[in-house]
Motif scaffolding. Sequence first.
Motif, short mmCIF file in Angstrom:
data_model
loop_
_atom_site.label_atom_id
_atom_site.label_comp_id
_atom_site.label_asym_id
_atom_site.label_seq_id
_atom_site.Cartn_x
_atom_site.Cartn_y
_atom_site.Cartn_z
N LEU A 181 0.81 -1.21 0.00
CA LEU A 181 0.00 0.00 0.00
C LEU A 181 0.85 1.27 0.00
N GLY A 182 2.17 1.11 0.09
CA GLY A 182 3.07 2.26 0.03
C GLY A 182 3.07 3.11 1.29
N VAL A 183 2.79 2.49 2.45
CA VAL A 183 2.73 3.28 3.69
C VAL A 183 3.77 2.82 4.71
N THR A 184 4.76 2.08 4.27
CA THR A 184 5.79 1.60 5.19
C THR A 184 6.42 2.75 5.98
N GLY A 185 6.61 3.90 5.33
CA GLY A 185 7.22 5.04 6.01
C GLY A 185 6.35 5.64 7.09
N ARG A 186 5.02 5.39 7.04
CA ARG A 186 4.10 5.94 8.04
C ARG A 186 3.64 4.91 9.06
N VAL A 187 4.16 3.70 9.01
CA VAL A 187 3.74 2.64 9.94
C VAL A 187 4.94 2.13 10.73
#
Length: 383
Positions: free
Chosen positions: A240-246
């Motif tokens: 989902l491309g949210v690794t940087g926010r999780v």
Amino acid sequence: MKVLHVITGLGAGGAEQQLRLLLRHLPVLCDVVTLTNPGSVADGLRADGVHVRNLGMRGNRDLGAVPRLARLIRRGSYDLVHTHLYRACIYGRVAARLAGTTVVATEHSLGRAEIEGRPLTRGTRELYLRTERLGSATVAVSDTVARRLRDWGVPAARIHTVPNGVDAAAFRFDSGLRRSTRALLGLPAAAYVVGGVGRLVPGKRFDVLIRAVAAVPDAWLVLAGDGPEAAPLRALASRLGVTGRVRFLGECGGAGSAPGVPAVLGAVDLFVSASREESFGLAVVEALAAGLPVVHAACPAVEDLPAGRVPGTTRIGSASGTTGATAELAAALRHHVEGGARRLPPPSAVDHYDIRLSSRRLMDVYAQALDTVTVPPTERAHP
């Protein structure tokens, strides 16, 4: 009074952590036997001064565990055996009866269609009910669980509700701890951070939470816990491309570098419990004690109380399926993000679930089971 607590395992989990907290406040001498998996909670109990033994069961059909446990009960001269979690309740009730010792069981994880995250079958229910008759009382951790037990056919007179408890002081908000924890986790000071705590298992629906955060670009997410879904959830965040926010913290408060749950709750701005079903919802109560607004799908700790008793909570769950649940949760997240971060005074419900009250209620169950008076505080075995 001398009590032996028998539990299926002592890895990091809600029932296991609740047992450790409870033993800090029970005014009697308590030992613990784990049927298997003496994990991090066993280490914590030993650090608290509790004697912990591992029965070393080799599987669900290790019937030799029954006489081994019965011998242990006799040799320990226990006044009462208290069992926790399904397998320990089955084996522990039989062993206690063989040893001639009174037994009380706590039902921690009975859902509508699952028990301890596994589907309920006719055989599972029948075995539970047959062995339940061997005990003196069954403790439900919420009124919701008490109703489910009655629906199963457990006599109402044998059911006692003793809610799970929290030590609210441990979760009191600390602005300095918030700053240091955010720095440790690499969270921007101004970021709006959503928190989730629990075992990473399908029933907790952390996948829905990750999808909802992905749909709200201004939201960050911290997940505290470990379990079999850890790798799939990391892969989902990557897709989902949210690794940087999780942030995946793993098990918190153990020997590793991850901060404890109180520090995590102090660092986030909103707590979410997306579980399909719960028996209590301990993490929600801990979040309320930390002054957090809460979004939840299923939480008897909130739902069993009169309407309006728990301000700051929002219930979701009307949508079905992953897509619908994600959209509903994402809408709730947007609402909170747009409103900005805010800390709330802990509601009165937190006092209702004080661990000291739970301890006193449980002592009343013990006294009734043994037909004795409650042991006075002067006989406390642990600080």
